[in-house]
Design an enzyme around this catalytic site. Structure first.
Site, PDB file in Angstrom:
ATOM      1  N   ASP A  38     -10.484   8.267  -6.277  1.00 22.83           N
ATOM      2  CA  ASP A  38      -9.001   7.739  -5.909  1.00 22.83           C
ATOM      3  C   ASP A  38      -8.632   6.403  -6.864  1.00 22.83           C
ATOM      4  O   ASP A  38      -9.463   6.098  -7.446  1.00 22.83           O
ATOM      5  CB  ASP A  38      -9.046   7.096  -4.488  1.00 22.83           C
ATOM      6  CG  ASP A  38      -9.082   8.417  -3.518  1.00 22.83           C
ATOM      7  OD1 ASP A  38      -8.605   9.269  -4.025  1.00 22.83           O
ATOM      8  OD2 ASP A  38      -9.317   8.222  -2.141  1.00 22.83           O
ATOM      9  N   LYS A  60      -4.680   8.420  -4.880  1.00 22.74           N
ATOM     10  CA  LYS A  60      -4.081   7.865  -3.485  1.00 22.74           C
ATOM     11  C   LYS A  60      -4.516   6.446  -3.339  1.00 22.74           C
ATOM     12  O   LYS A  60      -5.307   5.745  -3.479  1.00 22.74           O
ATOM     13  CB  LYS A  60      -4.902   8.631  -2.344  1.00 22.74           C
ATOM     14  CG  LYS A  60      -4.738  10.039  -2.186  1.00 22.74           C
ATOM     15  CD  LYS A  60      -5.947  10.449  -1.393  1.00 22.74           C
ATOM     16  CE  LYS A  60      -6.070   9.690   0.305  1.00 22.74           C
ATOM     17  NZ  LYS A  60      -6.937  10.291   0.961  1.00 22.74           N
ATOM     18  N   MET A 174      -5.056  -1.441   5.752  1.00 19.96           N
ATOM     19  CA  MET A 174      -3.848  -0.944   5.314  1.00 19.96           C
ATOM     20  C   MET A 174      -2.475  -1.158   6.371  1.00 19.96           C
ATOM     21  O   MET A 174      -1.828  -0.192   6.771  1.00 19.96           O
ATOM     22  CB  MET A 174      -3.989   0.924   5.636  1.00 19.96           C
ATOM     23  CG  MET A 174      -4.955   1.407   4.909  1.00 19.96           C
ATOM     24  SD  MET A 174      -5.417   3.277   5.111  1.00 19.96           S
ATOM     25  CE  MET A 174      -6.321   2.923   6.506  1.00 19.96           C
TER      26      MET A 174
END
Length: 503
Positions: A38, A60, A174
């Site tokens: 990632d 990602k 997040m």
């Protein structure tokens, strides 16, 4: 169900600092056939992937998934079914909101063997690098990690009232885009308006940022600071300890991101010392050294070693190749008994003395010119005392500086300039010059040339080049780089230079 020879390791890479990568993770990485990784995997960890290993970037980051999760799952299955040893490398810990469980489902259904290698989660490491202990007996008795969004929704449905009743430390991963909603939810559930809160951006990197406020004012402070991902939100009384416990930025090189351009096999000393002083490293090996194979001239020299009076070395890699060849020919240092040894600098001297041989000559200034001039002066005196010619053997790079040879040739001193390795440009750093690098460390003119050709840049005026010596600086200056030259041509002098630049 039929099992195949392929296998998948789900490996947590930690938050970014390669020093936080686990020993098991590194060992698994080194034996992989293919690595699927990632964007959040730190460059320092990516540099540990062997050059021969295939890399598949799935890119990602929060809110941006150019390769959908289902396709990533299929990639892992497809590569394992080919019989490959596959490493799925994920930032942080794969089982802490890392979708690790989702990626295992398809593998399990298809009988693919797998292992889990946990990583250090950013939920703990990033606050630690900002001086925030997520637990402290004087403040909290529990820790809660919450995701800012779920698979079904861009914003997670959070029971704020239940959270507030727990009176712990709350870590929101997040959740940068949801800061206003998170803080409003906590306030609506009855949390104290002045409860300390922080947002931590790019944690464990050289350019990490910490905004400490309270729940009432954190959204406005975050907007004012233009906070971007990756970042985590911490809410709790422990946030107030950051002012007292911060440490990462206090290290001698704590705020610097430095690119190291030495060959991969010789970057360890410089890289290790920079890392110990707190710098974040980007390893961009701009050149590689390759031994010249079937070197009849070197073998011939070993058969007539008693015809030489001096062995002159201009690099540690030359020392290693010379002595490796000596062993391959079933000889040892006794066959070198007639020789005196000269070294261009302290690193080369150290390499020679590690073989059990004391160095007789080394210039105060570590350069080819200084070595050539000192050798000329010393050898002329020897020839006068011995009433005979003295002969030198100089095993070194195929294309090396002429500075060491010019004084010898001008004085009529006999020498054999013996190429034993070649310096070639590396493809390992191609297009990997990151925008936020503060300085680039150059240890030779050849590393400058390799860097220029391999980074894909056309304008080098913004590059701040810390150079080990004048020749290296001259090469960097040819490309318009901003030049800083170490006082002495040594790794330690370069380190002192970086320390001064950091303040």
């Amino acid at each position: 169900m039929t099992y195949v020879a392929g296998k998948v390791w789900l490996v947590g890479a930690g938050p970014s600092d390669p020093g936080l990568f686990t020993l098991k993770g590194k060992a698994v990485l080194e034996q992989a056939d293919v690595v699927v990784y990632d964007k959040l995997v730190g460059q320092g960890v990516l540099a540990m992937i062997p050059e021969k290993t295939e890399r598949i970037f799935v890119g990602k980051v929060s809110g941006n998934h150019p390769v959908p999760q289902q396709e990533i799952n299929q990639i892992l299955l497809r590569e394992a079914q080919k019989g490959k040893q596959v490493v799925r490398l994920k930032g942080g810990d794969p089982f802490v909101f890392g979708r690790g469980g989702e990626e295992l489902e398809l593998l399990s259904q298809n009988g693919i063997a797998f292992e889990i290698v946990p990583g250090i989660t950013s939920a703990v490491a990033v606050p630690a690098y900002n001086g925030i202990p997520v637990t402290h007996r004087d403040f909290v008795s529990s820790l809660h990690i919450i995701t800012g969004h779920t698979k079904k929704s861009d914003e997670a449905e959070i029971d704020y009232e239940a959270l507030v009743k727990l009176d712990g430390t709350y870590i929101f991963l997040m959740g940068v885009a949801s800061i206003p909603k998170i803080c409003a939810g906590l306030l609506g559930a009855g949390i104290e308006p002045d409860m300390p809160a922080a947002i931590l951006e790019r944690g464990t990197t050289a350019h990490q940022r910490r905004i400490v406020s309270d729940v009432s004012h954190l959204p406005a402070e975050a907007e004012k600071a233009a906070v971007k991902t990756p970042a985590i939100i911490v809410v709790g009384k422990v946030c107030a300890l950051a002012e007292e416990f911060h440490w990462a930025e206090d290290r001698p090189l704590g705020g610097l991101k430095i690119a190291v351009t030495r060959p991969r096999d010789r970057s360890s000393e410089l890289a290790q010392k920079l890392a110990l002083l707190g710098a974040e490293l980007v390893l961009l090996p701009a050149i590689e050294t390759k031994e010249i194979e079937n070197n009849d001239a070197l073998e011939e020299a070993f058969h007539h070693m008693n015809e030489y009076d001096w062995a002159v070395f201009t690099s540690p890699v030359g020392v290693e190749i010379f002595f490796n060849k000596l062993r391959a020919m079933k000889k040892d240092i006794r066959s070198l008994a007639s020789l005196q040894f000269a070294a261009i600098g302290s690193a080369t001297k150290k390499s020679i003395e590690e073989k059990g041989i004391l160095v007789n000559l080394m210039p105060h200034e570590y350069s080819g010119k200084a070595l050539g001039e000192l050798l000329t002066q010393t050898v002329l005196q020897e020839e006068q005392e011995r009433s005979r010619k003295v002969r030198l053997l100089i095993p070194r790079a195929k294309i090396g500086t002429e500075d060491v040879l010019k004084p010898l040739a001008a004085a009529g001193i006999g020498y054999e300039d013996l190429p034993i390795y070649d310096t070639i440009e590396s493809s390992d750093c191609e297009n990997r010059m990151e925008q936020d690098i503060d300085y680039v460390a150059f240890t030779s003119a050849s590393t400058v040339k390799g860097f220029v050709k391999q980074t894909g840049l056309t304008d080098f005026k913004h590059i701040k080049a810390v150079c080990i010596g004048k020749k290296t600086a001259e090469e960097a200056e040819n490309y318009g780089m901003q030049i800083i030259v170490a006082k002495e041509a040594t790794i330690d002098s370069m380190l002192e230079c970086f320390k001064q630049l950091a303040h």
